[in-house]
Scaffold this motif. Structure first.
Motif, mmCIF file in Angstrom:
data_model
loop_
_atom_site.group_PDB
_atom_site.id
_atom_site.type_symbol
_atom_site.label_atom_id
_atom_site.label_comp_id
_atom_site.label_asym_id
_atom_site.label_seq_id
_atom_site.Cartn_x
_atom_site.Cartn_y
_atom_site.Cartn_z
ATOM 1 N N PRO A 53 0.818 -1.215 0.000
ATOM 2 C CA PRO A 53 0.000 0.000 0.000
ATOM 3 C C PRO A 53 0.856 1.270 0.000
ATOM 4 C CG PRO A 53 0.063 -0.929 2.210
ATOM 5 C CD PRO A 53 0.805 -1.893 1.314
ATOM 6 N N PHE A 54 0.348 2.306 -0.616
ATOM 7 C CA PHE A 54 0.952 3.642 -0.577
ATOM 8 C C PHE A 54 2.460 3.620 -0.885
ATOM 9 C CE2 PHE A 54 -2.992 4.562 1.716
ATOM 10 C CZ PHE A 54 -3.340 5.770 1.131
ATOM 11 N N VAL A 55 2.784 3.190 -2.087
ATOM 12 C CA VAL A 55 4.193 3.227 -2.510
ATOM 13 C C VAL A 55 4.440 4.261 -3.609
ATOM 14 C CG1 VAL A 55 4.801 0.857 -1.849
ATOM 15 C CG2 VAL A 55 3.816 1.277 -4.102
ATOM 16 N N GLY A 56 3.385 4.932 -4.062
ATOM 17 C CA GLY A 56 3.563 5.963 -5.100
ATOM 18 C C GLY A 56 3.823 7.331 -4.483
ATOM 19 N N LEU A 62 2.938 10.557 2.574
ATOM 20 C CA LEU A 62 2.454 10.001 3.841
ATOM 21 C C LEU A 62 3.635 9.591 4.721
ATOM 22 C CD1 LEU A 62 0.092 8.998 5.628
ATOM 23 C CD2 LEU A 62 0.179 6.828 4.366
ATOM 24 N N ASP A 63 4.583 8.845 4.153
ATOM 25 C CA ASP A 63 5.733 8.385 4.944
ATOM 26 C C ASP A 63 6.556 9.558 5.481
ATOM 27 O OD1 ASP A 63 5.266 5.651 4.856
ATOM 28 O OD2 ASP A 63 6.354 5.386 2.980
ATOM 29 N N LYS A 68 8.130 12.683 10.226
ATOM 30 C CA LYS A 68 8.297 13.988 10.886
ATOM 31 C C LYS A 68 7.769 13.963 12.316
ATOM 32 C CE LYS A 68 7.302 18.782 9.706
ATOM 33 N NZ LYS A 68 6.835 19.685 8.678
ATOM 34 N N PHE A 69 6.778 13.086 12.572
ATOM 35 C CA PHE A 69 6.182 13.022 13.904
ATOM 36 C C PHE A 69 6.543 11.733 14.651
ATOM 37 C CE2 PHE A 69 3.770 16.084 11.483
ATOM 38 C CZ PHE A 69 3.781 17.153 12.352
ATOM 39 N N GLY A 70 7.651 11.135 14.254
ATOM 40 C CA GLY A 70 8.142 9.956 14.982
ATOM 41 C C GLY A 70 7.350 8.687 14.693
ATOM 42 N N ALA A 157 -3.206 12.001 -1.440
ATOM 43 C CA ALA A 157 -3.334 12.439 -2.848
ATOM 44 C C ALA A 157 -4.047 13.788 -2.927
ATOM 45 C CB ALA A 157 -4.086 11.387 -3.659
ATOM 46 N N ALA A 158 -4.959 14.038 -1.981
ATOM 47 C CA ALA A 158 -5.662 15.333 -1.952
ATOM 48 C C ALA A 158 -4.695 16.443 -1.530
ATOM 49 C CB ALA A 158 -6.851 15.272 -1.005
#
Ligand code: URA
Length: 181
Positions: A53-56, A62-63, A68-70, A157-158
């Motif tokens: 999931p979420f590799v693009g 997101l990562d 940034k927040f640990g 994405a938004a």
């Protein structure tokens, strides 16, 4: 059920038509005992190719924000989607596809047993927090459902489409980090 058992069931699932066109199942990824569980919409082209999931581009955002927040997939976050097979042309998953797949996601949440569940964007927020939930107005609000905290924020994405909302997205992630205790 543990995550391996749920994955096996997903691999054999023919509950909707999406299994016919997928290249890879995108089951979910992250720490299996995470305190924070993120829910996206469905795999896109990159995710379908890699089975993660979420590799693009939105995954990178997101990562970066999590880090940034640990927070990170390795340490304290698990990520899955409303549906595990890619909807063609990146369309939203249809109602019958979500209905066919949602039991797997709910079983994953039970197995990981997080303190906070975070809906990323409208599709997962309207399912878990109510069909009239407006992410732009209600992001960052928390609601207890069956003894677990649920919240929603913007889909990454938004944020890529409207970078002006990035500070709000970061505020939400900071608040989520505070609520995982
Ligand atoms: N968008 C999603 O909702 N999920 C992914 O896994 C990738 C992009």
């Amino acid at each position: 059920m543990n995550l391996d058992e749920i994955r096996r069931q997903c691999e054999n699932c023919k509950g909707c038509e999406l299994y016919r066109t997928r290249n890879n199942l995108v089951f979910g990824a992250g720490n299996q005992n995470a305190d924070i569980f993120f829910i996206g919409e469905g795999p896109g082209e990159n995710e379908d190719r890699e089975g993660m999931p979420f590799v693009g581009r939105s995954g990178k955002l997101l990562d970066e924000t999590l880090n940034k927040f640990g927070l990170s997939r390795d340490k304290n976050v698990y990520i899955a989607n409303m549906v595990k097979c890619r909807p063609p042309e990146n369309r939203d998953p249809k109602k019958d596809e979500v209905t066919a797949c949602i039991g797997f996601l709910k079983a994953q949440i039970e197995a990981v047993n997080p303190k906070v569940v975070v809906c990323l964007g409208r599709v997962s927020a309207s399912y878990f927090l109510g069909k009239d939930f407006k992410v732009t107005k209600q992001h960052g609000e928390f609601k207890e459902i069956d003894g677990r905290l649920f919240t929603a924020t913007f889909h990454p994405a938004a944020i890529l489409r409207n970078i002006n909302n990035k500070p709000l997205f970061e505020e939400d992630i900071a608040k989520i980090k505070e609520n995982d205790k």
